[in-house]
Design a protein around this motif. Structure first.
Motif, PDB file in Angstrom:
ATOM      1  N   THR A  12       7.791  14.317 -29.057  1.00 47.84           N
ATOM      2  CA  THR A  12       8.671  13.187 -29.350  1.00 47.84           C
ATOM      3  C   THR A  12       9.153  13.279 -30.797  1.00 47.84           C
ATOM      4  N   PRO A  13      10.317  12.732 -31.082  1.00 51.20           N
ATOM      5  CA  PRO A  13      10.866  12.831 -32.435  1.00 51.20           C
ATOM      6  C   PRO A  13      10.224  11.849 -33.404  1.00 51.20           C
ATOM      7  N   SER A  14      10.362  12.154 -34.677  1.00 52.90           N
ATOM      8  CA  SER A  14       9.934  11.221 -35.724  1.00 52.90           C
ATOM      9  C   SER A  14      11.030  10.165 -35.894  1.00 52.90           C
ATOM     10  N   GLN A  22       0.758   5.815 -30.749  1.00 49.13           N
ATOM     11  CA  GLN A  22      -0.552   6.425 -30.946  1.00 49.13           C
ATOM     12  C   GLN A  22      -0.820   6.460 -32.443  1.00 49.13           C
ATOM     13  N   PRO A  23      -1.614   5.504 -32.938  1.00 46.53           N
ATOM     14  CA  PRO A  23      -1.858   5.430 -34.380  1.00 46.53           C
ATOM     15  C   PRO A  23      -2.572   6.658 -34.934  1.00 46.53           C
ATOM     16  N   LYS A  24      -2.302   6.920 -36.192  1.00 47.82           N
ATOM     17  CA  LYS A  24      -2.945   7.999 -36.948  1.00 47.82           C
ATOM     18  C   LYS A  24      -2.607   9.398 -36.422  1.00 47.82           C
ATOM     19  N   LYS A  25      -1.438   9.542 -35.846  1.00 54.90           N
ATOM     20  CA  LYS A  25      -0.971  10.856 -35.411  1.00 54.90           C
ATOM     21  C   LYS A  25       0.406  11.095 -36.015  1.00 54.90           C
ATOM     22  N   MET A  26       0.759  12.365 -36.165  1.00 54.73           N
ATOM     23  CA  MET A  26       2.060  12.713 -36.743  1.00 54.73           C
ATOM     24  C   MET A  26       3.214  12.204 -35.876  1.00 54.73           C
ATOM     25  N   ARG A  27       3.151  12.483 -34.622  1.00 47.94           N
ATOM     26  CA  ARG A  27       4.191  12.041 -33.686  1.00 47.94           C
ATOM     27  C   ARG A  27       3.579  10.935 -32.845  1.00 47.94           C
ATOM     28  N   THR A  28       3.836   9.697 -33.214  1.00 50.60           N
ATOM     29  CA  THR A  28       3.094   8.583 -32.636  1.00 50.60           C
ATOM     30  C   THR A  28       3.678   8.031 -31.348  1.00 50.60           C
ATOM     31  N   ILE A  29       4.893   8.399 -30.999  1.00 43.99           N
ATOM     32  CA  ILE A  29       5.544   7.835 -29.821  1.00 43.99           C
ATOM     33  C   ILE A  29       5.088   8.572 -28.573  1.00 43.99           C
ATOM     34  N   LYS A  30       4.693   7.809 -27.564  1.00 42.68           N
ATOM     35  CA  LYS A  30       4.316   8.390 -26.284  1.00 42.68           C
ATOM     36  C   LYS A  30       5.078   7.658 -25.195  1.00 42.68           C
ATOM     37  N   LEU A  31       5.774   8.403 -24.349  1.00 43.11           N
ATOM     38  CA  LEU A  31       6.486   7.792 -23.237  1.00 43.11           C
ATOM     39  C   LEU A  31       5.485   7.344 -22.184  1.00 43.11           C
ATOM     40  N   THR A  32       5.753   6.207 -21.575  1.00 44.04           N
ATOM     41  CA  THR A  32       4.889   5.725 -20.504  1.00 44.04           C
ATOM     42  C   THR A  32       5.560   5.996 -19.170  1.00 44.04           C
ATOM     43  N   ASN A  33       4.774   6.175 -18.157  1.00 45.62           N
ATOM     44  CA  ASN A  33       5.318   6.378 -16.817  1.00 45.62           C
ATOM     45  C   ASN A  33       5.729   5.060 -16.185  1.00 45.62           C
ATOM     46  N   LYS A  34       5.277   3.975 -16.764  1.00 47.46           N
ATOM     47  CA  LYS A  34       5.499   2.643 -16.223  1.00 47.46           C
ATOM     48  C   LYS A  34       6.980   2.324 -16.017  1.00 47.46           C
ATOM     49  N   VAL A  35       7.802   2.636 -16.980  1.00 43.28           N
ATOM     50  CA  VAL A  35       9.217   2.277 -16.895  1.00 43.28           C
ATOM     51  C   VAL A  35      10.158   3.471 -16.888  1.00 43.28           C
ATOM     52  N   VAL A  36       9.645   4.647 -16.918  1.00 46.77           N
ATOM     53  CA  VAL A  36      10.511   5.824 -16.976  1.00 46.77           C
ATOM     54  C   VAL A  36      11.492   5.844 -15.809  1.00 46.77           C
ATOM     55  N   ASN A  37      11.021   5.578 -14.610  1.00 50.22           N
ATOM     56  CA  ASN A  37      11.897   5.602 -13.452  1.00 50.22           C
ATOM     57  C   ASN A  37      12.983   4.542 -13.541  1.00 50.22           C
ATOM     58  N   GLU A  38      12.624   3.342 -13.965  1.00 45.16           N
ATOM     59  CA  GLU A  38      13.600   2.278 -14.123  1.00 45.16           C
ATOM     60  C   GLU A  38      14.624   2.593 -15.204  1.00 45.16           C
ATOM     61  N   MET A  39      14.171   3.131 -16.325  1.00 46.07           N
ATOM     62  CA  MET A  39      15.036   3.400 -17.456  1.00 46.07           C
ATOM     63  C   MET A  39      16.019   4.520 -17.153  1.00 46.07           C
ATOM     64  N   THR A  40      15.613   5.524 -16.426  1.00 50.04           N
ATOM     65  CA  THR A  40      16.495   6.649 -16.157  1.00 50.04           C
ATOM     66  C   THR A  40      17.582   6.290 -15.151  1.00 50.04           C
ATOM     67  N   LYS A  41      17.408   5.214 -14.403  1.00 53.07           N
ATOM     68  CA  LYS A  41      18.423   4.780 -13.451  1.00 53.07           C
ATOM     69  C   LYS A  41      19.589   4.073 -14.130  1.00 53.07           C
ATOM     70  N   LEU A  42      19.385   3.582 -15.353  1.00 52.36           N
ATOM     71  CA  LEU A  42      20.430   2.833 -16.062  1.00 52.36           C
ATOM     72  C   LEU A  42      21.571   3.708 -16.489  1.00 52.36           C
TER      73      LEU A  42
END
Length: 76
Positions: free
Chosen positions: A22-24, A56-76
């Motif tokens: 994931t990007p910074s 994800q605190p205390k990591k360089m790349r802290t963003i993690k995609l969740t599977n919870k909304v990925v399907n909904e978001m990609t339909k938009l």
């Protein structure tokens, strides 16, 4: 979902798919032509509250995609 928030989400997804990381915040700002990292922070917080991403605190790349909304978001 707000247009710019969706744009930030789509950028994160694209980076994850292409680069496998994931990007910074800075990379998001540069990639989307935004000057302020604080705006990126605000959009990231909105996405986190929606459940689209997790931080994800205390990591360089802290963003993690969740599977919870990925399907909904990609339909938009």
């Amino acid at each position: 979902m707000e247009k710019k928030t969706k744009l930030v989400y789509d950028f994160i997804v694209a980076c994850q798919q292409i680069r496998k990381i994931t990007p910074s915040y800075r990379e998001i700002a540069i990639g989307l032509g935004m000057k302020s990292k604080s705006n990126i922070f605000r959009y990231i917080r909105k996405l986190e509250k929606m459940g689209a991403i997790e931080m994800q605190p205390k990591k360089m790349r802290t963003i993690k995609l969740t599977n919870k909304v990925v399907n909904e978001m990609t339909k938009l």
